[in-house]
Write an enzyme that holds these catalytic residues in place. Structure first.
Site, PDB file in Angstrom:
ATOM      1  N   ASP A   1       2.198 -28.361  63.966  1.00 58.68           N
ATOM      2  CA  ASP A   1       1.653 -28.542  62.618  1.00 58.68           C
ATOM      3  C   ASP A   1       2.017 -29.890  62.019  1.00 58.68           C
ATOM      4  O   ASP A   1       2.840 -30.624  62.564  1.00 58.68           O
ATOM      5  CB  ASP A   1       2.120 -27.387  61.708  1.00 58.68           C
ATOM      6  CG  ASP A   1       3.611 -27.082  61.845  1.00 58.68           C
ATOM      7  OD1 ASP A   1       4.359 -27.950  62.313  1.00 58.68           O
ATOM      8  OD2 ASP A   1       4.021 -25.972  61.482  1.00 58.68           O
ATOM      9  N   ASN A  12       9.415 -16.182  55.372  1.00 55.90           N
ATOM     10  CA  ASN A  12       8.393 -15.171  55.088  1.00 55.90           C
ATOM     11  C   ASN A  12       7.700 -14.692  56.365  1.00 55.90           C
ATOM     12  O   ASN A  12       6.656 -14.059  56.299  1.00 55.90           O
ATOM     13  CB  ASN A  12       7.358 -15.726  54.101  1.00 55.90           C
ATOM     14  CG  ASN A  12       6.644 -16.962  54.653  1.00 55.90           C
ATOM     15  OD1 ASN A  12       6.902 -17.376  55.777  1.00 55.90           O
ATOM     16  ND2 ASN A  12       5.756 -17.532  53.864  1.00 55.90           N
ATOM     17  N   HIS A  14       6.423 -16.675  58.712  1.00 54.37           N
ATOM     18  CA  HIS A  14       5.353 -17.531  59.249  1.00 54.37           C
ATOM     19  C   HIS A  14       5.740 -18.117  60.601  1.00 54.37           C
ATOM     20  O   HIS A  14       6.914 -18.277  60.916  1.00 54.37           O
ATOM     21  CB  HIS A  14       4.907 -18.604  58.245  1.00 54.37           C
ATOM     22  CG  HIS A  14       5.832 -19.760  58.005  1.00 54.37           C
ATOM     23  ND1 HIS A  14       6.038 -20.292  56.750  1.00 54.37           N
ATOM     24  CD2 HIS A  14       6.584 -20.518  58.843  1.00 54.37           C
ATOM     25  CE1 HIS A  14       6.858 -21.322  56.835  1.00 54.37           C
ATOM     26  NE2 HIS A  14       7.209 -21.474  58.089  1.00 54.37           N
ATOM     27  N   GLU A  55       0.806 -18.633  57.395  1.00 52.20           N
ATOM     28  CA  GLU A  55       1.470 -17.866  56.347  1.00 52.20           C
ATOM     29  C   GLU A  55       1.015 -16.405  56.379  1.00 52.20           C
ATOM     30  O   GLU A  55      -0.001 -16.079  57.019  1.00 52.20           O
ATOM     31  CB  GLU A  55       1.121 -18.480  54.985  1.00 52.20           C
ATOM     32  CG  GLU A  55       1.576 -19.932  54.808  1.00 52.20           C
ATOM     33  CD  GLU A  55       3.064 -20.059  54.498  1.00 52.20           C
ATOM     34  OE1 GLU A  55       3.879 -19.265  55.012  1.00 52.20           O
ATOM     35  OE2 GLU A  55       3.414 -20.979  53.728  1.00 52.20           O
TER      36      GLU A  55
HETATM   37  C1  GLP Z   1       8.481 -24.841  58.865  1.00 54.37           C
HETATM   38  C2  GLP Z   1       7.577 -25.190  60.062  1.00 54.37           C
HETATM   39  C3  GLP Z   1       7.745 -24.163  61.140  1.00 54.37           C
HETATM   40  C4  GLP Z   1       9.220 -23.885  61.264  1.00 54.37           C
HETATM   41  C5  GLP Z   1       9.661 -23.077  60.071  1.00 54.37           C
HETATM   42  C6  GLP Z   1      11.161 -22.946  59.925  1.00 54.37           C
HETATM   43  O1  GLP Z   1       7.872 -24.896  57.671  1.00 54.37           O
HETATM   44  N1  GLP Z   1       6.198 -25.335  59.767  1.00 54.37           N
HETATM   45  O2  GLP Z   1       7.176 -24.639  62.354  1.00 54.37           O
HETATM   46  O3  GLP Z   1       9.487 -23.147  62.413  1.00 54.37           O
HETATM   47  O4  GLP Z   1       9.057 -23.560  58.899  1.00 54.37           O
HETATM   48  O5  GLP Z   1      11.737 -24.136  59.501  1.00 54.37           O
HETATM   49  P1  GLP Z   1      13.312 -24.356  59.497  1.00 54.37           P
HETATM   50  O6  GLP Z   1      13.727 -24.463  60.922  1.00 54.37           O
HETATM   51  O7  GLP Z   1      13.540 -25.643  58.744  1.00 54.37           O
HETATM   52  O8  GLP Z   1      13.919 -23.170  58.833  1.00 54.37           O
END
Ligand code: GLP
Length: 248
Positions: free
Chosen positions: A67, A136, A138, A143
């Protein structure tokens, strides 16, 4: 599906890096699906260390990131392109021309998204997808409510995601839209590794592994994939320790 429990965050992250290294050694031209986020930082640190120690080479690797924020130019240090460059790509021997990240500035986002999907297919599909999980539930930026069949597209981010990711934006809110591989895209990977660490992920992990399968928790879609491994630390895994699904 299997679950690997580790006592600490660093042990879980390093074990994930070691698994990626093992797969890379077995197939030097591996196609990797990559994720960003705080969770992945120690994974990339370990991969860089293994490369510096002469253990692994990325010379023949192709990678596709999950992403990117819409509206952030690649040179913005908070873009996922910049993050990947600084945490991994610029520190190993990967051919940067074969590292792909969705284009947050694409004028025609749906044309770009179709091209991104086509590039994955032309590369032979993703061999190994690395995934984190949002608080959440995702995956990528899919989402709650996202269709399990969805492909790469632009999505609106939830308020809770914007708040969680404001840590990377000096406490200010990130862009409200992102381009993300869809859940359908992710499920086409041959193998999926999910790394979730810390207490803030405990509820999402519990829901993903033991809750009802459905769009309210996007990560439950992973239960429909034949080759998924979860890598958890003591805090994220507390809610599923002792489950019948648990521990390899
Ligand atoms: C982000 C990314 C995801 C990631 C998740 C957790 O927003 N889009 O690909 O796995 O949320 O992020 P973090 O590792 O900073 O908790």
């Amino acid at each position: 599906m299997s679950i690997n429990h580790f006592p600490t965050t660093i042990a879980a992250a390093h074990a994930v890096a070691d698994r990626i290294a093992e797969r890379l050694k077995a197939k030097p031209s591996i196609v990797l699906g990559l994720a960003t986020g705080a969770t992945m930082e120690p994974v990339y640190e370990r991969l860089v260390a293994l490369h510096r120690a002469g253990e692994i080479s990325f010379a023949r690797v192709t990678s596709f990131n999950l992403d990117e924020y819409v509206g952030l130019p690649p040179e913005d240090p908070r873009s996922y392109r910049s993050t990947m460059d600084s945490q991994l790509f610029d520190l190993v021997d990967i051919d940067k021309a074969r590292t792909f990240v969705p284009d947050g500035l694409a004028a025609d986002t749906s044309a770009f998204a179709s091209r991104y999907e086509a590039m994955m297919r032309e590369a032979g599909g993703i061999d190994l997808q690395l995934l984190g999980i949002g608080r959440n539930g995702h995956i990528g930026f899919n989402e709650p409510g996202a269709d399990f069949a969805a492909r790469t597209r632009v999505v609106d981010l939830e308020a809770s995601t914007l708040e969680a990711n404001s840590a990377f934006f000096d406490g200010k809110l990130p862009p409200t839209k992102a381009m993300t591989m869809g859940i359908g895209t992710i499920l086409e990977s041959r193998e999926i590794i999910v790394l979730a660490t810390g207490a803030t992920k405990r509820e999402a992990v519990r829901a993903a592994l033991t809750g009802p399968i459905g769009p309210e928790c996007p990560a439950t879609a992973l239960r429909r994939h034949a080759n998924v491994t979860w890598w958890l630390d003591a805090e994220s895994g507390a809610g599923v320790a002792g489950e019948s699904l648990a521990a390899e």
